[in-house]
Design a protein around this motif. Structure first.
Motif, PDB file in Angstrom:
ATOM      1  N   ALA A  98     -11.656 -12.018 -21.406  1.00 20.40           N
ATOM      2  CA  ALA A  98     -10.681 -11.255 -20.635  1.00 20.40           C
ATOM      3  C   ALA A  98      -9.537 -12.166 -20.205  1.00 20.40           C
ATOM      4  CB  ALA A  98     -11.349 -10.636 -19.407  1.00 20.40           C
ATOM      5  N   ASP A  99      -8.318 -11.715 -20.433  1.00 23.09           N
ATOM      6  CA  ASP A  99      -7.140 -12.456 -20.002  1.00 23.09           C
ATOM      7  C   ASP A  99      -6.783 -11.991 -18.597  1.00 23.09           C
ATOM      8  OD1 ASP A  99      -4.685 -13.621 -19.543  1.00 23.09           O
ATOM      9  OD2 ASP A  99      -3.907 -13.211 -21.556  1.00 23.09           O
ATOM     10  N   LEU A 100      -7.137 -12.783 -17.584  1.00 27.23           N
ATOM     11  CA  LEU A 100      -6.957 -12.361 -16.197  1.00 27.23           C
ATOM     12  C   LEU A 100      -5.495 -12.283 -15.798  1.00 27.23           C
ATOM     13  CD1 LEU A 100      -9.882 -14.251 -14.411  1.00 27.23           C
ATOM     14  CD2 LEU A 100      -9.888 -12.082 -15.657  1.00 27.23           C
ATOM     15  N   SER A 101      -4.612 -12.865 -16.600  1.00 31.05           N
ATOM     16  CA  SER A 101      -3.187 -12.781 -16.305  1.00 31.05           C
ATOM     17  C   SER A 101      -2.586 -11.462 -16.790  1.00 31.05           C
ATOM     18  CB  SER A 101      -2.442 -13.958 -16.956  1.00 31.05           C
ATOM     19  OG  SER A 101      -2.411 -13.823 -18.366  1.00 31.05           O
ATOM     20  N   ARG A 102      -3.387 -10.650 -17.519  1.00 29.52           N
ATOM     21  CA  ARG A 102      -2.865  -9.413 -18.099  1.00 29.52           C
ATOM     22  C   ARG A 102      -3.666  -8.180 -17.658  1.00 29.52           C
ATOM     23  NH1 ARG A 102      -1.976 -10.285 -24.456  1.00 29.52           N
ATOM     24  NH2 ARG A 102      -0.757  -8.377 -24.127  1.00 29.52           N
ATOM     25  N   LEU A 103      -4.338  -8.284 -16.514  1.00 28.39           N
ATOM     26  CA  LEU A 103      -5.170  -7.167 -16.069  1.00 28.39           C
ATOM     27  C   LEU A 103      -4.351  -5.948 -15.658  1.00 28.39           C
ATOM     28  CD1 LEU A 103      -8.051  -8.808 -14.010  1.00 28.39           C
ATOM     29  CD2 LEU A 103      -7.971  -8.192 -16.433  1.00 28.39           C
ATOM     30  N   ALA A 104      -3.085  -6.140 -15.294  1.00 22.41           N
ATOM     31  CA  ALA A 104      -2.264  -5.010 -14.878  1.00 22.41           C
ATOM     32  C   ALA A 104      -1.703  -4.234 -16.066  1.00 22.41           C
ATOM     33  CB  ALA A 104      -1.120  -5.494 -13.989  1.00 22.41           C
ATOM     34  N   GLU A 105      -1.831  -4.778 -17.274  1.00 17.09           N
ATOM     35  CA  GLU A 105      -1.340  -4.067 -18.459  1.00 17.09           C
ATOM     36  C   GLU A 105      -2.326  -2.960 -18.850  1.00 17.09           C
ATOM     37  OE1 GLU A 105      -0.083  -6.514 -21.760  1.00 17.09           O
ATOM     38  OE2 GLU A 105       0.256  -8.224 -20.418  1.00 17.09           O
ATOM     39  N   PRO A 106      -1.845  -1.805 -19.268  1.00 14.52           N
ATOM     40  CA  PRO A 106      -2.744  -0.695 -19.642  1.00 14.52           C
ATOM     41  C   PRO A 106      -3.650  -1.078 -20.811  1.00 14.52           C
ATOM     42  CG  PRO A 106      -0.488   0.076 -19.381  1.00 14.52           C
ATOM     43  CD  PRO A 106      -0.430  -1.419 -19.368  1.00 14.52           C
ATOM     44  N   PHE A 107      -4.915  -0.798 -20.648  1.00 12.34           N
ATOM     45  CA  PHE A 107      -5.877  -1.021 -21.729  1.00 12.34           C
ATOM     46  C   PHE A 107      -5.572  -0.061 -22.871  1.00 12.34           C
ATOM     47  CE2 PHE A 107      -9.860   0.228 -23.829  1.00 12.34           C
ATOM     48  CZ  PHE A 107     -10.331  -1.000 -24.228  1.00 12.34           C
ATOM     49  N   PRO A 108      -5.481  -0.564 -24.120  1.00  9.07           N
ATOM     50  CA  PRO A 108      -5.154   0.306 -25.257  1.00  9.07           C
ATOM     51  C   PRO A 108      -6.362   1.083 -25.755  1.00  9.07           C
ATOM     52  CG  PRO A 108      -5.379  -1.952 -26.009  1.00  9.07           C
ATOM     53  CD  PRO A 108      -5.559  -1.987 -24.513  1.00  9.07           C
ATOM     54  N   ARG A 109      -6.322   2.385 -25.612  1.00 11.95           N
ATOM     55  CA  ARG A 109      -7.449   3.220 -26.036  1.00 11.95           C
ATOM     56  C   ARG A 109      -7.803   2.999 -27.502  1.00 11.95           C
ATOM     57  NH1 ARG A 109      -5.693   9.063 -23.489  1.00 11.95           N
ATOM     58  NH2 ARG A 109      -6.817   8.930 -21.515  1.00 11.95           N
ATOM     59  N   GLU A 110      -6.800   2.890 -28.339  1.00 16.77           N
ATOM     60  CA  GLU A 110      -7.043   2.787 -29.778  1.00 16.77           C
ATOM     61  C   GLU A 110      -6.848   1.371 -30.289  1.00 16.77           C
ATOM     62  OE1 GLU A 110      -4.586   5.661 -31.652  1.00 16.77           O
ATOM     63  OE2 GLU A 110      -5.789   7.364 -30.981  1.00 16.77           O
ATOM     64  N   GLY A 111      -6.840   0.414 -29.392  1.00 18.48           N
ATOM     65  CA  GLY A 111      -6.683  -0.960 -29.825  1.00 18.48           C
ATOM     66  C   GLY A 111      -5.229  -1.302 -30.077  1.00 18.48           C
ATOM     67  N   ASP A 113      -3.888  -2.415 -32.842  1.00 15.49           N
ATOM     68  CA  ASP A 113      -3.411  -2.035 -34.176  1.00 15.49           C
ATOM     69  C   ASP A 113      -4.496  -1.215 -34.873  1.00 15.49           C
ATOM     70  OD1 ASP A 113      -2.214  -1.783 -36.622  1.00 15.49           O
ATOM     71  OD2 ASP A 113      -1.681  -3.893 -36.826  1.00 15.49           O
ATOM     72  N   PRO A 114      -4.690   0.042 -34.464  1.00 12.23           N
ATOM     73  CA  PRO A 114      -5.784   0.857 -35.016  1.00 12.23           C
ATOM     74  C   PRO A 114      -5.692   1.057 -36.519  1.00 12.23           C
ATOM     75  CG  PRO A 114      -4.268   2.207 -33.730  1.00 12.23           C
ATOM     76  CD  PRO A 114      -3.916   0.782 -33.459  1.00 12.23           C
ATOM     77  N   ALA A 116      -4.571  -1.096 -38.753  1.00  8.37           N
ATOM     78  CA  ALA A 116      -5.059  -2.317 -39.401  1.00  8.37           C
ATOM     79  C   ALA A 116      -6.583  -2.379 -39.349  1.00  8.37           C
ATOM     80  CB  ALA A 116      -4.453  -3.552 -38.746  1.00  8.37           C
ATOM     81  N   VAL A 117      -7.164  -1.951 -38.228  1.00  5.11           N
ATOM     82  CA  VAL A 117      -8.624  -1.951 -38.090  1.00  5.11           C
ATOM     83  C   VAL A 117      -9.257  -1.021 -39.113  1.00  5.11           C
ATOM     84  CG1 VAL A 117     -10.542  -1.303 -36.583  1.00  5.11           C
ATOM     85  CG2 VAL A 117      -8.625  -2.616 -35.656  1.00  5.11           C
ATOM     86  N   GLN A 118      -8.730   0.187 -39.230  1.00  7.09           N
ATOM     87  CA  GLN A 118      -9.298   1.150 -40.166  1.00  7.09           C
ATOM     88  C   GLN A 118      -9.147   0.684 -41.612  1.00  7.09           C
ATOM     89  OE1 GLN A 118     -11.210   3.746 -39.333  1.00  7.09           O
ATOM     90  NE2 GLN A 118     -10.943   2.956 -37.261  1.00  7.09           N
ATOM     91  N   LEU A 119      -8.002   0.090 -41.921  1.00  8.84           N
ATOM     92  CA  LEU A 119      -7.784  -0.412 -43.272  1.00  8.84           C
ATOM     93  C   LEU A 119      -8.764  -1.529 -43.608  1.00  8.84           C
ATOM     94  CD1 LEU A 119      -6.125  -0.412 -45.878  1.00  8.84           C
ATOM     95  CD2 LEU A 119      -4.535  -2.009 -44.772  1.00  8.84           C
ATOM     96  N   SER A 153      -8.153  -9.974 -31.261  1.00  8.92           N
ATOM     97  CA  SER A 153      -6.869 -10.235 -30.612  1.00  8.92           C
ATOM     98  C   SER A 153      -6.971  -9.952 -29.115  1.00  8.92           C
ATOM     99  CB  SER A 153      -5.787  -9.339 -31.225  1.00  8.92           C
ATOM    100  OG  SER A 153      -4.614  -9.370 -30.449  1.00  8.92           O
ATOM    101  N   ALA A 154      -6.374 -10.829 -28.317  1.00  7.63           N
ATOM    102  CA  ALA A 154      -6.383 -10.621 -26.864  1.00  7.63           C
ATOM    103  C   ALA A 154      -5.642  -9.346 -26.480  1.00  7.63           C
ATOM    104  CB  ALA A 154      -5.753 -11.831 -26.168  1.00  7.63           C
ATOM    105  N   ASP A 155      -4.748  -8.865 -27.348  1.00  7.27           N
ATOM    106  CA  ASP A 155      -4.019  -7.628 -27.071  1.00  7.27           C
ATOM    107  C   ASP A 155      -4.949  -6.419 -27.020  1.00  7.27           C
ATOM    108  OD1 ASP A 155      -1.615  -8.987 -27.019  1.00  7.27           O
ATOM    109  OD2 ASP A 155      -1.149  -8.577 -29.124  1.00  7.27           O
ATOM    110  N   ARG A 156      -6.124  -6.517 -27.626  1.00 10.41           N
ATOM    111  CA  ARG A 156      -7.050  -5.386 -27.678  1.00 10.41           C
ATOM    112  C   ARG A 156      -7.771  -5.158 -26.362  1.00 10.41           C
ATOM    113  NH1 ARG A 156      -8.246  -2.914 -31.794  1.00 10.41           N
ATOM    114  NH2 ARG A 156     -10.399  -2.481 -31.245  1.00 10.41           N
ATOM    115  N   THR A 157      -7.790  -6.160 -25.489  1.00  6.36           N
ATOM    116  CA  THR A 157      -8.587  -6.034 -24.272  1.00  6.36           C
ATOM    117  C   THR A 157      -7.792  -6.324 -23.002  1.00  6.36           C
ATOM    118  OG1 THR A 157      -9.413  -8.278 -24.691  1.00  6.36           O
ATOM    119  CG2 THR A 157     -10.831  -6.437 -25.353  1.00  6.36           C
TER     120      THR A 157
END
Length: 229
Positions: A98-111, A113-114, A116-119, A153-157
């Motif tokens: 968990a990136d504690l400096s980014r806790l205020a950013e909305p968690f991405p429901r679909e990640g 890059d959904p 890219a994940v599916q591909l 990716s840290a962007d996912r969480t």
């Protein structure tokens, strides 16, 4: 927020410590042993939220204030949040994800890059498609080199903290920002599965539901084990 749900919960958990069948009757109890950290004071909670820049979900805030800052709970327990050298952090296997400096950013429901994940999931090599195991090993290694930067990716969480572990790198996250705020998500990325919301009969599992379901089940299991002894 109505915090009455937590009245008496700390005492109920502590009562389980005396049950002789605890470690063998309840999954994960061998780790937490039904012990709870001390609750946070209002000043400590305010300092935690001030450092992380986010107001924690109400149910979890009340848990921290009235039950404990971590300890006994689902699976191997609720990760404790502690002040270490002047900085607040959650502690446990994978908590550093968990990136504690980014806790205020909305968690991405679909990640992050959904697509890219599916591909990538569609392109995942299968052993039966290769005549030689060495060729499969090469293919899966090449695939993982593309998979890991996307899946881990840290962007996912962002907007979430790791709250518990089920062992074998399977974890659960508490979402603290965004539309999923206050809910629990499962993390089985170690088994090449995408992050997904924890559900009960199709309904999202909130922190209170997650914890109280565990407590009620633990009480039943220990009562049954004691009656059988």
């Amino acid at each position: 927020m109505d915090d009455s749900i937590w009245v008496g919960v700390r005492e109920r958990v502590q009562a389980l410590i005396a049950e002789p069948a605890g470690d063998r009757a309840v999954f994960g109890a061998i780790g937490h042993k039904f012990l709870l950290e001390d609750p946070l004071t209002p000043a400590e909670l305010a300092d935690l939220e001030g450092q992380t820049g986010v107001s924690l979900p109400g149910e979890y805030r009340d848990f921290l204030l009235h039950v404990g800052a971590g300890g006994a709970g689902p699976s191997y327990g609720v990760y404790p949040v502690r002040l270490v050298q002047g900085r607040w952090r959650w502690e446990g296997d994978g908590a550093e994800l968990a990136d504690l400096s980014r806790l205020a950013e909305p968690f991405p429901r679909e990640g992050a890059d959904p697509e890219a994940v599916q591909l990538l999931l569609a392109e995942q090599p299968e052993e039966e498609d290769f005549e030689e195991i060495e060729d499969f090993d090469d293919a899966i290694e090449s695939w993982e080199e593309r998979w890991e930067p996307v899946m881990w990716s840290a962007d996912r969480t962002v907007g979430a903290v790791v709250i518990s572990t089920l062992g074998c790198a399977a974890r659960e996250w508490l979402i603290v920002s965004g539309p999923e705020r206050g809910r629990i998500w499962s993390d089985n990325r170690a088994d090449d599965e995408d992050l997904k919301p924890l559900l009960d009969d199709g309904a999202p599992v909130t922190f209170t539901h997650w914890y109280m379901t565990w407590l009620e089940k633990a009480e039943r299991q220990l009562a049954s084990a004691s009656a059988a002894d």
